[in-house]
Each structure stands twice: as structure tokens, then as C-alpha cells.
Design an enzyme around this catalytic site. Structure first.
Site, short mmCIF file in Angstrom:
data_model
loop_
_atom_site.label_atom_id
_atom_site.label_comp_id
_atom_site.label_asym_id
_atom_site.label_seq_id
_atom_site.Cartn_x
_atom_site.Cartn_y
_atom_site.Cartn_z
N HIS A 31 2.96 2.91 7.30
CA HIS A 31 1.83 2.67 8.19
C HIS A 31 1.95 1.37 8.97
O HIS A 31 1.01 0.94 9.63
CB HIS A 31 0.52 2.65 7.38
CG HIS A 31 0.47 1.56 6.35
ND1 HIS A 31 1.21 1.61 5.19
CD2 HIS A 31 -0.21 0.40 6.31
CE1 HIS A 31 0.97 0.52 4.47
NE2 HIS A 31 0.12 -0.23 5.15
N HIS B 290 1.62 1.79 -3.52
CA HIS B 290 0.45 2.38 -4.19
C HIS B 290 0.39 3.88 -3.93
O HIS B 290 0.01 4.67 -4.80
CB HIS B 290 -0.84 1.71 -3.70
CG HIS B 290 -1.00 0.29 -4.13
ND1 HIS B 290 -0.54 -0.18 -5.33
CD2 HIS B 290 -1.57 -0.78 -3.51
CE1 HIS B 290 -0.82 -1.47 -5.45
NE2 HIS B 290 -1.45 -1.85 -4.35
N SER C 156 0.82 -1.21 0.00
CA SER C 156 0.00 0.00 0.00
C SER C 156 0.85 1.26 0.00
O SER C 156 0.45 2.29 -0.53
CB SER C 156 -0.94 0.01 1.22
OG SER C 156 -1.86 -1.05 1.16
#
Length: 336
Positions: free
Chosen positions: A29, A12, A9
Site C-alpha cells: 500500500h 500484519h 501493516s
């Protein structure tokens, strides 16, 4: 921040395919750290606590937080300015310019600022350089098998994508009692690693002239009980949907595709009895579940160390992204 994993992610985000992203931004994250200081009114966390920032915050008061079926806290997703704290401000600047936050966490930095409901205390004895994976990838895959799909003993499971999330799905399926776990990936270099996580057989779609859905239907005698799509590719999502038996479930894990991508299929497929589900953070409620998952890791219920294939200092973060893009790693952990 002490350690953080590099997740797909994050890639991304770098590519700009996540919706409503604002730049410049500090991404990352999947981290773990130690509280340096707290703001006014903070009561549940104190300086010196070892903590994991949460991509699934938990206010404990909204209808979703009070309902055992959901984990997308409404306080954090409704009417909230993108990339900012709840008060509409950013706590990051560089040379006087505002920098945006990412997924309530922003872990690719030596110091980050999060809200109290977006962080949870963990056991001081946890192995910090691998427990960071509980912040996203491991919990997402593991919980998708146990919480969302509720894999039953004796079942057959198919996993599309054998990266960090896919292997975490395999761990969950194995613990749930699945007797057959089939892994699908175009990178055959991942197969030995996958089998170490409980995948019973692996296949490369490029090795057959038939569509992978047809191959799986034949291999399983009519379809798998549960199919997990852990890539976020429209073609594999469709293949996964067509690989499941008429009675059980298809599980989308991350499904992060290009912003304009649309998934389409014949609606008659759904009349056959199939179930289409999605899962965010494996269905775990952040503040309640993350400390429990850390304790389970310490009790050797699962081994996060096996997921970490590379460790790098923060200044080599670009090398970590190169490893991710090339498919040469399962998880790279950065030391901050």
C-alpha cells in the site's frame, strides 16, 4: 507500479491480524507508479501521469471530506464490500480465481487497479524510488506530529518505536520545534540512525530494572509533553499513556495489534487532564495533501532517502519481509 515500500501493516496482513481480511489478496500500500490506462468517466487522471495510490481516498463530497478535521472518507469506508472495488467486483484474478484488493491500493504487483478518488497525481520530477514512502509510513508519522498532536516549540516528545514511522514522527517533531526528542526501542542498533533524524537521546527499556514509564517520568521531570506509540503493542501503549505529563497529549500512531487485543487503563488517568488521540495517515487528506508533501520533499524540507536502507527487486520480496521482521531495516523499497 514502479516502486513500493514494505510497511509493518503489510506484515500484519500476512499474519492475518488485520480485521476482516479476505484471502487470497494482493497486499502492499506504499507505492508509486505511472497511469497505463483509465476507465470510462475518469477525468482527473490521464495515461502517463505519475501517481501515488491512496490509503486515505478522498471523494470530496462526503461530510468528512468537506470537514478540515477529518480524512477518513465515508464513501470509501461505509457499506463497502471488503477487499473489492465500490461496484462489488475484484479486478484481480489468478488462474481464474478471484484475488482481493488491499487498502484501496494493492501495490505488490506490476499492475494494479484503483479508483479515481484513491489515487493522486504528483510532480513528474519527483524521485520515484523514495517518494513512494509518502504513500503511508512517512506521511503517517510526520503528520501525526504536525497535524494531530500539533507539537509546539520547546516541547519534550517521546517516541516508542524507532522504525520508519517513528523516525518520521521525529522529523515532524523537529520541524515543529521540539527541543527534546527521546526515542525508545529494544533494538539499540537503531539508535545512531534515530539521532540522524533529530532524536536527541535514546533508551532501551531492557537496560533498566524500572518500568519504562517510571524511567521516562524521572528523566523528563514529570512526563513528556507528547508521547507517540508507533509499535501497536498493548504494553507499550499503556507505558506511553503513563509517560505523559498531566497537561499534554498522548498520540497513538498505528496501534495495529492482534485482533482480540484490548487496551485497558484506570479511567482516573483521563481525569488528570491527559488527552488520548489516534491518527490515520497523519491526518492528511489524500488527494489534497500528497502532492504537497511530494513538493515539500523536492524542496528538501525533509529527506526520504535517509529512510530507505534497502532496495530489492520484487522477486526478493520475502527477503524484504525478513529484514523487517529482524529489525535490520528502516524501509525496504521494492522495484517492480
Amino acid at each position: 507500479m514502479l516502486y513500493t515500500g514494505i510497511c509493518r501493516s503489510d506484515e500484519h496482513a500476512v499474519e492475518g491480524i488485520l480485521p476482516e481480511m479476505k484471502f487470497p489478496i494482493i497486499i502492499g500500500h506504499e507505492g508509486v507508479g505511472i497511469v497505463e490506462s483509465i476507465g470510462e468517466g475518469v477525468t482527473g487522471i490521464k495515461p502517463g501521469d505519475r501517481v501515488i495510490p491512496l490509503i486515505a481516498p478522498q471523494c470530496g463530497k462526503c461530510t468528512v471530506c468537506k470537514d478540515p478535521r477529518g480524512n477518513r472518507c465515508l464513501t470509501f469506508i461505509l457499506n463497502r464490500p471488503k477487499g473489492l472495488m465500490s461496484d462489488g467486483t475484484s479486478r484481480f484474478t489468478c488462474k481464474g480465481k478471484q484475488i482481493y484488493h488491499f487498502l484501496f491500493t494493492s501495490t505488490f504487483t506490476e499492475y494494479t487497479v484503483v479508483e479515481e478518488n484513491a489515487v493522486t497525481k504528483i510532480d513528474d520530477g519527483a524521485t520515484m524510488d523514495s517518494v513512494c514512502l509518502i504513500g503511508c509510513g512517512f506521511s503517517t508519522g510526520y503528520g501525526s506530529a504536525l497535524n494531530t498532536a500539533k507539537v509546539h516549540p520547546g516541547s519534550t516528545c517521546v517516541i516508542f518505536g524507532l522504525g520508519g514511522i517513528g523516525l518520521a514522527v521525529a522529523v515532524g517533531c523537529k520541524i515543529a520545534g521540539a527541543t527534546r526528542i527521546i526515542g525508545v526501542d529494544i533494538n539499540a542498533d537503531k539508535f545512531d540512525k534515530a539521532k540522524a533524524f533529530g532524536v536527541s537521546e535514546c533508551m532501551n527499556p531492557k537496560d533498566s530494572d524500572k518500568p519504562i514509564a517510571q524511567v521516562l517520568l524521572e528523566l523528563t521531570g514529570g512526563g513528556a509533553d507528547y508521547v507517540f506509540e508507533c509499535i501497536g503493542n498493548i504494553e507499550t501503549m499503556t507505558a506511553a499513556l503513563n509517560s505523559v505529563t498531566l497537561l499534554m497529549e498522548l498520540q497513538f500512531i498505528v496501534g495495529v495489534s492482534a485482533v482480540q487485543s484490548k487496551l485497558s487503563f484506570d479511567p482516573l488517568i483521563m481525569l488528570s487532564g491527559r488527552t488520548l488521540k489516534s491518527s490515520y495517515f497523519g491526518g492528511w487528506k489524500g488527494k489534497d495533501s500528497v502532492p504537497m508533501l511530494v513538493s515539500d520533499c523536492m524542496a528538501k524540507k525533509f529527506d526520504l532517502e535517509k529512510l530507505v536502507t534497502h532496495r530489492l527487486p520484487l522477486e526478493k520480496i520475502n527477503e524484504g519481509f525478513d529484514l523487517l521482521r529482524s529489525g535490520k531495516c528502516i524501509r525496504t523499497v521494492l522495484k517492480l
